[in-house]
Design an enzyme around this catalytic site. Sequence first.
Site, PDB file in Angstrom:
ATOM      1  CG  HIS A   5     111.189  34.097 109.689  1.00  0.00           C
ATOM      2  ND1 HIS A   5     112.106  33.514 110.392  1.00  0.00           N
ATOM      3  CD2 HIS A   5     109.800  34.567 110.699  1.00  0.00           C
ATOM      4  CE1 HIS A   5     112.468  33.932 111.487  1.00  0.00           C
ATOM      5  NE2 HIS A   5     111.065  33.932 111.708  1.00  0.00           N
ATOM      6  CG  HIS A  41     112.797  40.231 113.659  1.00  0.00           C
ATOM      7  ND1 HIS A  41     113.848  39.671 115.073  1.00  0.00           N
ATOM      8  CD2 HIS A  41     111.931  39.266 114.321  1.00  0.00           C
ATOM      9  CE1 HIS A  41     113.537  39.286 115.755  1.00  0.00           C
ATOM     10  NE2 HIS A  41     112.454  37.976 115.262  1.00  0.00           N
TER      11      HIS A  41
END
Length: 273
Positions: A5, A41
């Site tokens: 992730h 992100h």
Amino acid sequence: WIMGHIVNAIGQIDEFVNLGANSIETDVSFDSNANPEYTYHGIPCDCGRNCKKWENFNDFLKGLRSATTPGDSKYKEKLVLVVFDLKTGSLYDNQANDAGKKLAKNLLQRYWNNGNNGGRAYIVLSIPDLNHYPLIKGFTDTLKQEGHPELLDKLGYDFSGNDAIGDVANAYKKAGVSGHVWQSDDITNCLLRGLTRVREAVANRDSGKGYINKVYYWTVDKRASTRDALDAGVDGIMTNYPDVITDVLNEAAYKSKFRVATYDDNPWETFKK
């Protein structure tokens, strides 16, 4: 599939694969003209993670190509699937098609090397907003126009917004997609979420008449939640700790039921028990 992730820096590819990931998830941000810009992100992200690592998107693609091209000194045989988490929230709905076209051109040139011995990983385009379904058509049309329809075999799709299963099915219908579908069900590791929607997605996958080929769940970082997800019948688990998932897969209860996917496992085929 053990899916690492928030893998947004080239150095993290090795790090996650070495911990047991055979798949990674990478965030893609767009500029105001719908060009893919950074693998980034940003805050907030999962608890216990540095969410600020990033690369220019094109630089990341080159690093990813090296990691997934047999014969390259950086080649990682285990890395077989990449999920691009497309941060399209910054775009207007009418830019989605454009974003798909531009993304396809970038991948074609810098990842697939214009079809000439490029990276071999399977790619999932993960879109957070059902209204952005035209991104898919922009992408697939561009591959055809550029003379590389064969690369569609390497391409899968995911809508990641936790929408109702029926609404997701309609978006795929509009996008002209009838296969290669991964369905995510997700929540940050800071919060708990039940497995109701996962079970619904698994039932759709196993019904033989649903739209889903594979189901993955994220973010799973603990042994107990890994076991729960495996018991629910998922195909993939996205995690910040691939070694935790690997450990659970080696437990007696799971060893005979699950194995880690290799390049020979087709990620678009629904697994029949």
